[in-house]
Scaffold this motif. Structure first.
Motif, PDB file in Angstrom:
ATOM      1  N   SER A 167       0.571  -1.304   0.390  1.00 27.42           N
ATOM      2  CA  SER A 167      -0.275   0.107   0.302  1.00 27.42           C
ATOM      3  C   SER A 167       0.619   1.242  -0.127  1.00 27.42           C
ATOM      4  O   SER A 167       0.391   2.303   0.900  1.00 27.42           O
ATOM      5  N   GLY A 168       1.611   1.458  -0.985  1.00 28.08           N
ATOM      6  CA  GLY A 168       2.607   2.199  -1.088  1.00 28.08           C
ATOM      7  C   GLY A 168       4.541   1.748  -0.927  1.00 28.08           C
ATOM      8  O   GLY A 168       4.553   0.748  -0.566  1.00 28.08           O
ATOM      9  N   GLY A 169       4.879   3.421  -0.928  1.00 28.94           N
ATOM     10  CA  GLY A 169       6.518   3.044  -1.045  1.00 28.94           C
ATOM     11  C   GLY A 169       7.001   2.316   0.335  1.00 28.94           C
ATOM     12  O   GLY A 169       7.881   1.675  -0.046  1.00 28.94           O
ATOM     13  N   SER A 170       7.039   2.858   1.285  1.00 31.71           N
ATOM     14  CA  SER A 170       7.645   2.157   2.297  1.00 31.71           C
ATOM     15  C   SER A 170       7.255   0.784   2.701  1.00 31.71           C
ATOM     16  O   SER A 170       8.210   0.055   2.991  1.00 31.71           O
ATOM     17  N   GLU A 171       5.994   0.859   2.459  1.00 31.50           N
ATOM     18  CA  GLU A 171       5.304  -0.710   2.764  1.00 31.50           C
ATOM     19  C   GLU A 171       6.153  -1.830   1.503  1.00 31.50           C
ATOM     20  O   GLU A 171       6.154  -3.226   1.753  1.00 31.50           O
TER      21      GLU A 171
ATOM     22  N   SER B 281      20.874   8.820   1.886  1.00 29.32           N
ATOM     23  CA  SER B 281      19.361   8.051   0.955  1.00 29.32           C
ATOM     24  C   SER B 281      18.357   8.085   1.915  1.00 29.32           C
ATOM     25  O   SER B 281      18.467   8.436   2.608  1.00 29.32           O
ATOM     26  N   TYR B 282      17.152   7.527   1.175  1.00 26.26           N
ATOM     27  CA  TYR B 282      15.877   7.839   1.535  1.00 26.26           C
ATOM     28  C   TYR B 282      14.840   6.416   1.106  1.00 26.26           C
ATOM     29  O   TYR B 282      14.867   6.342  -0.137  1.00 26.26           O
ATOM     30  N   HIS B 283      14.630   5.739   1.765  1.00 26.02           N
ATOM     31  CA  HIS B 283      13.912   4.478   1.452  1.00 26.02           C
ATOM     32  C   HIS B 283      12.496   4.203   2.102  1.00 26.02           C
ATOM     33  O   HIS B 283      11.968   3.091   1.830  1.00 26.02           O
ATOM     34  N   GLY B 284      11.818   5.204   2.944  1.00 30.63           N
ATOM     35  CA  GLY B 284      10.525   4.595   3.521  1.00 30.63           C
ATOM     36  C   GLY B 284      10.903   5.155   4.868  1.00 30.63           C
ATOM     37  O   GLY B 284      11.568   5.339   5.629  1.00 30.63           O
TER      38      GLY B 284
ATOM     39  N   GLU C 232      12.474   2.542  -7.268  1.00 32.35           N
ATOM     40  CA  GLU C 232      12.193   3.200  -8.106  1.00 32.35           C
ATOM     41  C   GLU C 232      10.722   3.829  -7.327  1.00 32.35           C
ATOM     42  O   GLU C 232      10.035   4.133  -8.605  1.00 32.35           O
ATOM     43  N   ILE C 233      10.958   4.259  -6.287  1.00 34.42           N
ATOM     44  CA  ILE C 233       9.670   4.776  -5.953  1.00 34.42           C
ATOM     45  C   ILE C 233       9.596   6.078  -6.525  1.00 34.42           C
ATOM     46  O   ILE C 233       7.937   6.778  -6.658  1.00 34.42           O
ATOM     47  N   ILE C 234      10.617   6.830  -6.990  1.00 35.54           N
ATOM     48  CA  ILE C 234      10.086   8.036  -6.962  1.00 35.54           C
ATOM     49  C   ILE C 234      10.188   8.196  -8.717  1.00 35.54           C
ATOM     50  O   ILE C 234       9.945   8.411  -9.791  1.00 35.54           O
ATOM     51  N   THR C 235      11.267   7.747  -9.251  1.00 37.80           N
ATOM     52  CA  THR C 235      11.251   7.527 -10.864  1.00 37.80           C
ATOM     53  C   THR C 235      10.893   6.626 -11.118  1.00 37.80           C
ATOM     54  O   THR C 235      10.929   6.935 -12.888  1.00 37.80           O
TER      55      THR C 235
HETATM   56  C1  LIG Z   1      13.019   6.544  -2.916  1.00 35.55           C
HETATM   57  C2  LIG Z   1      11.959   6.630  -2.540  1.00 35.55           C
HETATM   58  N1  LIG Z   1      11.836   5.699  -1.491  1.00 35.55           N
HETATM   59  C3  LIG Z   1      10.941   5.000  -0.469  1.00 35.55           C
HETATM   60  C4  LIG Z   1       9.926   6.027  -0.961  1.00 35.55           C
HETATM   61  C5  LIG Z   1       8.538   6.087   0.549  1.00 35.55           C
HETATM   62  O1  LIG Z   1       7.263   5.923   0.252  1.00 35.55           O
HETATM   63  P1  LIG Z   1       5.992   6.295   0.291  1.00 35.55           P
HETATM   64  O2  LIG Z   1       5.937   7.998   1.168  1.00 35.55           O
HETATM   65  O3  LIG Z   1       5.135   6.041  -0.489  1.00 35.55           O
HETATM   66  O4  LIG Z   1       5.911   5.338   1.592  1.00 35.55           O
HETATM   67  C6  LIG Z   1      10.097   7.377  -0.479  1.00 35.55           C
HETATM   68  C7  LIG Z   1       9.026   8.848  -0.728  1.00 35.55           C
HETATM   69  O5  LIG Z   1       9.017   9.817  -0.461  1.00 35.55           O
HETATM   70  C8  LIG Z   1      11.053   7.955  -1.325  1.00 35.55           C
HETATM   71  O6  LIG Z   1      11.468   8.918  -2.430  1.00 35.55           O
END
Ligand SMILES: Cc1ncc(COP(=O)(O)O)c(C=O)c1O
Length: 467
Positions: free
Chosen positions: A109-113, A143-146, A252-255
């Motif tokens: 249900s989204g990027g983090s999950e 970096s950021y992954h959620g 590739e959540i953004i890209t």
């Molecule tokens: C590169 C990247 N990964 C993961 C996430 C997390 O995604 P979400 O906000 O949909 O949970 C983000 C959110 O900004 C992000 O930029």
């Protein structure tokens, strides 16, 4: 700007636990296309699709209709007790778009999950295939992954990692290539080479048999401001991971979904494909929360055969979210939005370059496609950063809001790496809309420049450049 009074009880989400922000967020009540309106009727252009989400703009009838039709026909089916068609159709569609090597797709249900689930899957693959010592995750700093505990703990942000130490699996990090601020006399390729060499050293230090994965945003996300690597760097990290049996995971959540030109950024580097690919954000277009993990049949079927993988969430592969994503993909394909985005990308780049020529506190422009970041500095010549106490990105956002422009700018790592804002308009953006974005931005930057000047933060050379 619309500062709605905060009720003493039941404050809004943004005020739940953030320190006081100096950005006064408008209370939005309506949106259409790339525009939003607040409760007083003031209009804003959303120049970054929120955080690179609303790729079709707002109020897209086809997506809304697809969701409504799906809700009427089948609103919900839990993946562990039933299958649903939109799930199967979306998995097949994404897999075909990704090409060979990504035959299996699981939804979240989204990027983090999706990132959390990806890590669980990677770990389970290691355990199931007789490599239980492989647990370490390597990421780039910054970096950021959620935002789930697992995804946040692997994000490269020195200011946050103490919170996660002993609490979650914190990643080991290697310095990300940051070409704008590379050391004097060092070429971009040399800096990238140093980063790749650091990855290899880190794997050796941890013991390759203990390393599970190297996770990267192929084009830098919010924490690095759209840094684009060379093909040589991508090949180098792919080779290192292959040599040491380390999984290469692309966030590739953004890209993904056409944000930087091709549908997936990975298609830029045919000889540096990831083992696992993670998508979200624009996949649901802002209409439905959805994320996806794509992996090779060989890996997934192996786990299924050996141990099975049954980490489900109640809402994953939700039929309405999958129907929304399918309609987003239909829109992109049938309206040839990647072609439109390619034209807008040239227009946006040209316009932003002109603004760099006009404002000396703009130090760098980065990115590809409709994903651009502009770095703000105190002195372009020396690249000295603006002071973090000045809260440059928040002030910049205030000036943008005053001009009816929403830009996404978030300072990560407490400003250690600099300050930038992003421009990432919808793939549907027209030529006239793009011009409007650029002229609102120019007015916002003029206001910001005046504020810098009043605060004594415009160096002489910068002030001269304006006249
Ligand atoms: C590169 C990247 N990964 C993961 C996430 C997390 O995604 P979400 O906000 O949909 O949970 C983000 C959110 O900004 C992000 O930029």
């Amino acid at each position: 700007m619309n500062a709605s009074p905060e009720p003493a009880v039941g404050r809004t989400q943004d005020a739940f636990y953030s320190r006081a922000s100096i950005v006064s967020l408008p209370l939005i009540t309506r949106a259409q296309g790339i525009r939003m309106w607040d409760e007083a009727g003031k209009e804003y252009i959303d120049a970054s699709c929120g955080p690179m989400v609303s790729c079709l703009g707002h109020g897209n009838e086809r997506v809304i209709e697809a969701m409504a039709a799906q809700a009427r026909q089948l609103d919900y089916a839990f993946t562990l007790v039933a299958r649903n068609r939109p799930n199967a159709a979306l998995a097949g569609r994404l897999s075909r778009l990704a090409g060979p090597g990504y035959e299996r797709v699981t939804f979240a249900s989204g990027g983090s999950e999706a990132m959390d689930r990806t890590l669980q899957f990677a770990r389970q693959f290691a355990v199931a295939t007789g490599a239980p010592s492989r647990r370490a995750i390597i990421t780039l700093e910054p970096s950021y992954h959620g935002g789930t505990i697992a995804a946040a703990a692997i994000s490269g942000d020195q200011s946050r990692s103490p919170f996660f130490q002993g609490f979650a699996q914190v990643s080991d990090t290697v310095p990300a290539p940051m070409p704008y601020r590379r050391p004097e006399g060092m070429s971009v390729e040399e800096q990238e080479g140093a980063s790749a060499a650091a990855l290899e050293r880190k794997i050796a230090e941890l013991g390759a048999e203990n390393v599970l994965a190297f996770v990267i945003e192929p084009i830098g996300g919010i924490s690095r401001g759209a840094v684009v690597p060379t093909a040589g760097y991508m090949r180098a990290i792919r080779d290192i991971c292959t040599r040491h049996g380390v999984l290469l995971i692309f966030d590739e959540i953004i890209t993904g979904v056409g944000r930087t030109g091709p549908f997936f950024a990975m298609h830029r580097w045919p000889d540096a494909r990831p083992d696992i690919l993670v998508l979200a954000k624009a996949l649901g277009g802002g209409y439905a929360p959805i994320g996806a993990t794509l992996a090779p049949a060989g890996m997934v079927d192996r786990v299924a055969e050996l141990t099975g993988f049954e980490f489900a969430y109640s809402y994953n592969a939700h039929p309405i979210a999958c129907a929304a994503a399918l309609a987003v993909l239909d829109e992109i394909e049938e309206r040839q939005l990647l072609e439109n985005a390619a034209h807008r990308s040239v227009q946006l780049e040209t316009g932003l370059k002109a603004l760099l020529g006009r404002f000396a506190f703009l130090g760098d422009l980065r990115g590809r496609g409709l994903y651009r970041a502009v770095e703000m500095v105190r002195d372009r010549k020396t690249k000295v950063m603006l002071p973090q106490e000045f809260r440059p990105t928040e002030r910049m956002r205030n000036h943008a809001l005053a001009q009816g422009l929403m830009v996404y700018a978030r300072t990560t790592s407490q400003g250690r790496y600099g300050h930038w804002f992003t421009h990432a308009p919808a793939l549907t953006t027209t030529e006239a809309e793009c011009s409007e974005i650029l002229s609102r931005l120019e007015r916002a930057l003029t206001g910001f420049e005046d504020e810098l000047s009043a605060a004594g933060l415009l160096v002489r050379q910068a002030a001269e450049a304006r006249s």
